[in-house]
Design an enzyme around this catalytic site. Sequence first.
Site, PDB file in Angstrom:
ATOM      1  N   ARG A 151       0.858  -1.184   0.000  1.00  0.00           N
ATOM      2  CA  ARG A 151       0.000   0.000   0.000  1.00  0.00           C
ATOM      3  C   ARG A 151       0.895   1.234   0.000  1.00  0.00           C
ATOM      4  O   ARG A 151       2.063   1.163   0.373  1.00  0.00           O
ATOM      5  CB  ARG A 151      -0.908   0.018   1.234  1.00  0.00           C
ATOM      6  CG  ARG A 151      -1.844  -1.187   1.356  1.00  0.00           C
ATOM      7  CD  ARG A 151      -2.668  -1.084   2.626  1.00  0.00           C
ATOM      8  NE  ARG A 151      -3.625  -2.190   2.767  1.00  0.00           N
ATOM      9  CZ  ARG A 151      -3.386  -3.317   3.443  1.00  0.00           C
ATOM     10  NH1 ARG A 151      -2.193  -3.469   4.035  1.00  0.00           N
ATOM     11  NH2 ARG A 151      -4.276  -4.270   3.522  1.00  0.00           N
ATOM     12  N   LYS A 204      -2.190  -1.783   8.016  1.00  0.00           N
ATOM     13  CA  LYS A 204      -3.632  -1.725   8.232  1.00  0.00           C
ATOM     14  C   LYS A 204      -4.041  -2.780   9.256  1.00  0.00           C
ATOM     15  O   LYS A 204      -3.665  -3.949   9.146  1.00  0.00           O
ATOM     16  CB  LYS A 204      -4.363  -1.964   6.901  1.00  0.00           C
ATOM     17  CG  LYS A 204      -5.845  -1.644   6.947  1.00  0.00           C
ATOM     18  CD  LYS A 204      -6.437  -1.743   5.558  1.00  0.00           C
ATOM     19  CE  LYS A 204      -7.920  -1.388   5.562  1.00  0.00           C
ATOM     20  NZ  LYS A 204      -8.513  -1.437   4.208  1.00  0.00           N
ATOM     21  N   HIS A 240      -2.534   2.233  -6.054  1.00  0.00           N
ATOM     22  CA  HIS A 240      -3.154   0.978  -5.622  1.00  0.00           C
ATOM     23  C   HIS A 240      -3.365   0.024  -6.794  1.00  0.00           C
ATOM     24  O   HIS A 240      -3.497  -1.181  -6.595  1.00  0.00           O
ATOM     25  CB  HIS A 240      -4.488   1.266  -4.928  1.00  0.00           C
ATOM     26  CG  HIS A 240      -4.785   0.322  -3.800  1.00  0.00           C
ATOM     27  ND1 HIS A 240      -4.054   0.296  -2.630  1.00  0.00           N
ATOM     28  CD2 HIS A 240      -5.725  -0.653  -3.672  1.00  0.00           C
ATOM     29  CE1 HIS A 240      -4.538  -0.633  -1.828  1.00  0.00           C
ATOM     30  NE2 HIS A 240      -5.548  -1.231  -2.440  1.00  0.00           N
ATOM     31  N   ARG A 289      -0.649  -2.504  -6.737  1.00  0.00           N
ATOM     32  CA  ARG A 289      -0.887  -3.575  -5.756  1.00  0.00           C
ATOM     33  C   ARG A 289      -1.892  -4.585  -6.308  1.00  0.00           C
ATOM     34  O   ARG A 289      -1.689  -5.792  -6.193  1.00  0.00           O
ATOM     35  CB  ARG A 289      -1.393  -2.961  -4.452  1.00  0.00           C
ATOM     36  CG  ARG A 289      -1.801  -3.948  -3.357  1.00  0.00           C
ATOM     37  CD  ARG A 289      -2.149  -3.179  -2.092  1.00  0.00           C
ATOM     38  NE  ARG A 289      -2.999  -3.900  -1.177  1.00  0.00           N
ATOM     39  CZ  ARG A 289      -2.559  -4.682  -0.190  1.00  0.00           C
ATOM     40  NH1 ARG A 289      -1.263  -4.853  -0.025  1.00  0.00           N
ATOM     41  NH2 ARG A 289      -3.407  -5.285   0.626  1.00  0.00           N
ATOM     42  N   HIS A 327      -4.320  -9.407   4.083  1.00  0.00           N
ATOM     43  CA  HIS A 327      -5.778  -9.419   4.196  1.00  0.00           C
ATOM     44  C   HIS A 327      -6.215 -10.258   5.393  1.00  0.00           C
ATOM     45  O   HIS A 327      -5.691 -11.346   5.620  1.00  0.00           O
ATOM     46  CB  HIS A 327      -6.411 -10.009   2.933  1.00  0.00           C
ATOM     47  CG  HIS A 327      -6.320  -9.100   1.744  1.00  0.00           C
ATOM     48  ND1 HIS A 327      -6.498  -9.543   0.445  1.00  0.00           N
ATOM     49  CD2 HIS A 327      -6.078  -7.769   1.651  1.00  0.00           C
ATOM     50  CE1 HIS A 327      -6.362  -8.530  -0.382  1.00  0.00           C
ATOM     51  NE2 HIS A 327      -6.100  -7.443   0.321  1.00  0.00           N
ATOM     52  N   TYR A 360      -9.668 -11.219  -6.668  1.00  0.00           N
ATOM     53  CA  TYR A 360      -8.717 -11.259  -7.778  1.00  0.00           C
ATOM     54  C   TYR A 360      -8.959 -12.444  -8.705  1.00  0.00           C
ATOM     55  O   TYR A 360      -8.481 -12.451  -9.833  1.00  0.00           O
ATOM     56  CB  TYR A 360      -7.284 -11.284  -7.242  1.00  0.00           C
ATOM     57  CG  TYR A 360      -6.928 -10.033  -6.494  1.00  0.00           C
ATOM     58  CD1 TYR A 360      -6.787  -8.817  -7.149  1.00  0.00           C
ATOM     59  CD2 TYR A 360      -6.759 -10.041  -5.113  1.00  0.00           C
ATOM     60  CE1 TYR A 360      -6.484  -7.650  -6.462  1.00  0.00           C
ATOM     61  CE2 TYR A 360      -6.458  -8.881  -4.410  1.00  0.00           C
ATOM     62  CZ  TYR A 360      -6.326  -7.697  -5.090  1.00  0.00           C
ATOM     63  OH  TYR A 360      -6.043  -6.546  -4.400  1.00  0.00           O
TER      64      TYR A 360
END
Length: 358
Positions: free
Chosen positions: A215, A240, A305, A308, A331, A340
């Site tokens: 990120r 995050k 982004h 990424r 995640h 994805y």
Amino acid sequence: MRKKPMVKLEFPYDFELKELVKTFPNCEWNRHEKAWCVPYTDDILDRLILFFKGKVWLDYSTFRKANLPKTFPELPPLALEIFKEIEAFQDWMKNKRYSESTVKTYRGSLEIFFRFLENKPLSEIKNEDLEKFTKDYIIDRQYSVSYQSQVINAIKLFFNIKQNRKLDPEVVSRPRKPSKLPNVLSKEEVKRILEAHKNIKHRTMLSIIYACGLRRSEVLHLKISDVDSKRGLLIVRQSKGKKDRVVPLSDKTIALLREYYKYERPQYFLFEGKKLNSKYSSGSLQKILKSALGKSGIKKPVTLHWLRHSFATHLLENGTDLRYIQEILGHNSSRTTEIYTHVTDNSIRKIKSPFDDL
């Protein structure tokens, strides 16, 4: 001839903020308005929110769609008593180590909500007030689902913590969020972007975002000590969700980092700003990408982004297990990573259309 609608970005003078605003696609200085302006599009608000998220708080209470036939009255200023309550709530969030962007976002959402209610005493606010705010403010102004969820999260937490009561969960439930596919570049497009800059620092920053699936905030907070070249790992700290994780570093990436280090000699942060021991600014990084897009001739509205997203998609297309991709990206849920699978092209391109048999 009718002038094309524009969105005006107004803010007190700040050099770094000005440099950041300049990197927004198609943003230009308007001499007549004496402000930075961008062309209006139906999705402009969502794009602005996404672009400035985590960098500055965006007050779009006066924003209205260009095709709306009516105007909206200006909201009254916040009452001192409610201002103090929000201040106390902000201090609580800071003590609980909420991220700076969350603190700003929640505070801004609460201010808009209470101003809409014309400073109604907190003890008198009911579920009906939130319903009215949702219908007459958010929906009437055609604001995004993301904004609606953001306000609901802030209000729920505020009343639970500061007022020691909960509003009806059914009334304040989150709206259904539209399902959107991530934006993905081809490997050829990524290569053109990463090779656009001759400047080693600029090239390395963009390359490591793609090479490690980082990120924007993660690459800016990297320290020299986070690079473990002997083990071929990069340590991403307190990202995050306040989590640490490790990301594999390829030999090619390590060689690029060594070349960059020999040339730049950073002292603390891997990518330093102009001031000693200061990290590189977000606005400057955005500017690097914008410049790379211009040099590479890519016309798509690419954001950092996208690199990424492209990293994750290309890993999946290369046969990497989804569970490993989830770990690398950081995640919490595999459902986040599974998006994805909808944009990989290997399996989809093998499907034969019945049209071909006609």
